[in-house]
Motif scaffolding. Sequence first.
Motif, PDB file in Angstrom:
ATOM      1  N   THR A 290       1.532   9.994  -3.863  1.00 53.66           N
ATOM      2  CA  THR A 290       1.160   8.833  -4.675  1.00 53.66           C
ATOM      3  C   THR A 290      -0.358   8.730  -4.705  1.00 53.66           C
ATOM      4  OG1 THR A 290       1.127   7.255  -2.830  1.00 53.66           O
ATOM      5  CG2 THR A 290       3.255   7.625  -3.938  1.00 53.66           C
ATOM      6  N   SER A 291      -0.863   7.925  -5.625  1.00 53.17           N
ATOM      7  CA  SER A 291      -2.312   7.738  -5.723  1.00 53.17           C
ATOM      8  C   SER A 291      -2.842   6.766  -4.680  1.00 53.17           C
ATOM      9  CB  SER A 291      -2.679   7.223  -7.120  1.00 53.17           C
ATOM     10  OG  SER A 291      -2.034   5.983  -7.363  1.00 53.17           O
ATOM     11  N   LYS A 292      -1.950   6.060  -3.999  1.00 51.94           N
ATOM     12  CA  LYS A 292      -2.367   5.067  -3.009  1.00 51.94           C
ATOM     13  C   LYS A 292      -2.302   5.651  -1.595  1.00 51.94           C
ATOM     14  CE  LYS A 292      -0.886   1.090  -5.759  1.00 51.94           C
ATOM     15  NZ  LYS A 292      -2.275   0.759  -6.146  1.00 51.94           N
ATOM     16  N   VAL A 293      -3.333   5.413  -0.826  1.00 51.65           N
ATOM     17  CA  VAL A 293      -3.378   5.770   0.585  1.00 51.65           C
ATOM     18  C   VAL A 293      -3.097   4.502   1.377  1.00 51.65           C
ATOM     19  CG1 VAL A 293      -4.756   6.733   2.455  1.00 51.65           C
ATOM     20  CG2 VAL A 293      -5.039   7.598   0.124  1.00 51.65           C
ATOM     21  N   ALA A 294      -1.979   4.487   2.081  1.00 52.21           N
ATOM     22  CA  ALA A 294      -1.539   3.280   2.769  1.00 52.21           C
ATOM     23  C   ALA A 294      -2.558   2.805   3.793  1.00 52.21           C
ATOM     24  CB  ALA A 294      -0.194   3.522   3.438  1.00 52.21           C
ATOM     25  N   ALA A 295      -2.458   1.520   4.123  1.00 47.65           N
ATOM     26  CA  ALA A 295      -3.425   0.911   5.042  1.00 47.65           C
ATOM     27  C   ALA A 295      -3.376   1.551   6.419  1.00 47.65           C
ATOM     28  CB  ALA A 295      -3.146  -0.590   5.150  1.00 47.65           C
ATOM     29  N   GLY A 296      -2.236   2.115   6.827  1.00 54.19           N
ATOM     30  CA  GLY A 296      -2.143   2.722   8.152  1.00 54.19           C
ATOM     31  C   GLY A 296      -2.758   4.095   8.245  1.00 54.19           C
ATOM     32  N   ALA A 297      -3.162   4.682   7.107  1.00 55.40           N
ATOM     33  CA  ALA A 297      -3.758   6.017   7.095  1.00 55.40           C
ATOM     34  C   ALA A 297      -5.266   5.924   6.877  1.00 55.40           C
ATOM     35  CB  ALA A 297      -3.119   6.867   5.998  1.00 55.40           C
ATOM     36  N   THR A 298      -5.957   7.021   7.166  1.00 56.75           N
ATOM     37  CA  THR A 298      -7.411   7.079   7.025  1.00 56.75           C
ATOM     38  C   THR A 298      -7.775   7.995   5.872  1.00 56.75           C
ATOM     39  OG1 THR A 298      -7.710   6.752   9.409  1.00 56.75           O
ATOM     40  CG2 THR A 298      -9.580   7.638   8.182  1.00 56.75           C
ATOM     41  N   CYS A 384      -3.729  10.985   7.569  1.00 56.99           N
ATOM     42  CA  CYS A 384      -5.049  10.898   6.953  1.00 56.99           C
ATOM     43  C   CYS A 384      -5.106  11.782   5.715  1.00 56.99           C
ATOM     44  CB  CYS A 384      -6.158  11.280   7.937  1.00 56.99           C
ATOM     45  SG  CYS A 384      -6.109  12.984   8.496  1.00 56.99           S
ATOM     46  N   VAL A 385      -6.107  11.531   4.904  1.00 51.82           N
ATOM     47  CA  VAL A 385      -6.354  12.277   3.674  1.00 51.82           C
ATOM     48  C   VAL A 385      -7.808  12.719   3.694  1.00 51.82           C
ATOM     49  CG1 VAL A 385      -6.492  12.130   1.169  1.00 51.82           C
ATOM     50  CG2 VAL A 385      -4.603  11.028   2.365  1.00 51.82           C
TER      51      VAL A 385
END
Length: 477
Positions: A290-298, A384-385
Amino acid sequence: MDFTEIYKQSGNLVSFSPGAHFIFNVVENTLIVRRTDTLQVTRTWTIAAPSITASILSKSKSTTSSSGATADGWISHAGWSCDSEYLLAASAKKGIVEVFKLRDETWNARIEAGAEGLLKAEWAPDGRHILCFSHWGLRVTIWSLVTGNATYIQFPIHPDRGYAFRSDSRYFVLAERHKSKDTIGVYDTTDLYRLVRHFPIPTSNISSLALSPTGNHIAVWEGILEYKLHIISLAGHLQRTFSPEPDPGFGIRNAAWHPTGMFLAVGGWDDKIHILDGLTWSAAATLELTSKVAAGATLWREPSNWLEATQGRGFLSYERLQGLQTISLQRTDPTKPNPKSGAVQLEWNKTGTLLLVRFDTCPTVVHLYDFPTPSDPFVPRLRCVLQHSKPVLHAQWNPVRKGSLALCCGSGSIYTWSDEWIGENGVEEDMAECIGVPTNTKFETRDIKWAPDGKGLVLLDKEMFCCAFEVEDGAES
């Protein structure tokens, strides 16, 4: 990191020895061996005369390539034996494989291909047999350095992705096509590659195969038009066929076994990763881009213009962004051939606690997913991304350390991520860094290869290479 000088190479044929004490590189038709501690040359060999068959065929041709006849004879494949005692250098155009002994410069063995030609040559895991794949899928020939004899196996399907050795090197598994049917052959490497099993498989046009780390199961899957993966035992019994619902319309692009063999990650062209468990062979989890990086990831983002600011001779940490973030995704047209979508790379780290995924839809980004230990609930999550200014060309896990990653983007730098950084409170933390390659000439890192001991890297440009070695300090584990 400490960097060496820049050296010439051709064909991206540069490799550390299994013990990491030596490194070879190829320059046109010459094989050069150096010591890794000093990079001084210790051995050189040159491939000269082609095979008799290749000479006859070349004389019958009326035209030559624009690159000249000499380029046709360059070394196309090279490799170390498992014990670093021998090296092979093959020229597919010349139809020959030369074998050299590291500690005896006068010793030499030579394999000449016949009219079937030579497409590829590589070592078997025992370091005493050489696999030679012919043109047109006619056969694979296994040559023994001990006896000088050869074993022939007919009609291999894919010389690049249609075979595997079991982890203990006992069996050689080969995808074959007989009478227009896909089959699997299992051969005993300890008994002159004697055929021990031969069975049909339910594919109509096998794309690839992957042998589990335990050696008990083979995963085979169809081509791009059909999303079907079959799990088959080494004895030839079909265990399960996996096909997601609804049908994504395209086939499987990549599959990767977990190091324990407990899971299989399967990625198609639809930007979804299905994690199959080793008991039911059904999807235990599905990871979707998805285009969104969740709040729990960096989200680690490469700083803009950092190479110019450091003049390519420093290192700089990525920008660390937490909280809800977004990344851009490219739109793909599924009606056009070879759509730019799906998982271009799936790779587990050494312990299987992290899964690296690269999607064609976002070529500048690397996703790292956390996987729980067997004692924890099975809930994979995005950890993370890593986002870059240019498309990622290659990314590789350290072969020794569980949480060390290196990647390149075709720029004058390399990029690293690690979860072994010791923070101020004495706890291991994640760290991502951009590292410039210090050189007075233009050098673009297009490929990377780890040393077997995980302490160094080979950095490859089109016609050059250098090495980078980690500087040991108290922070390293």
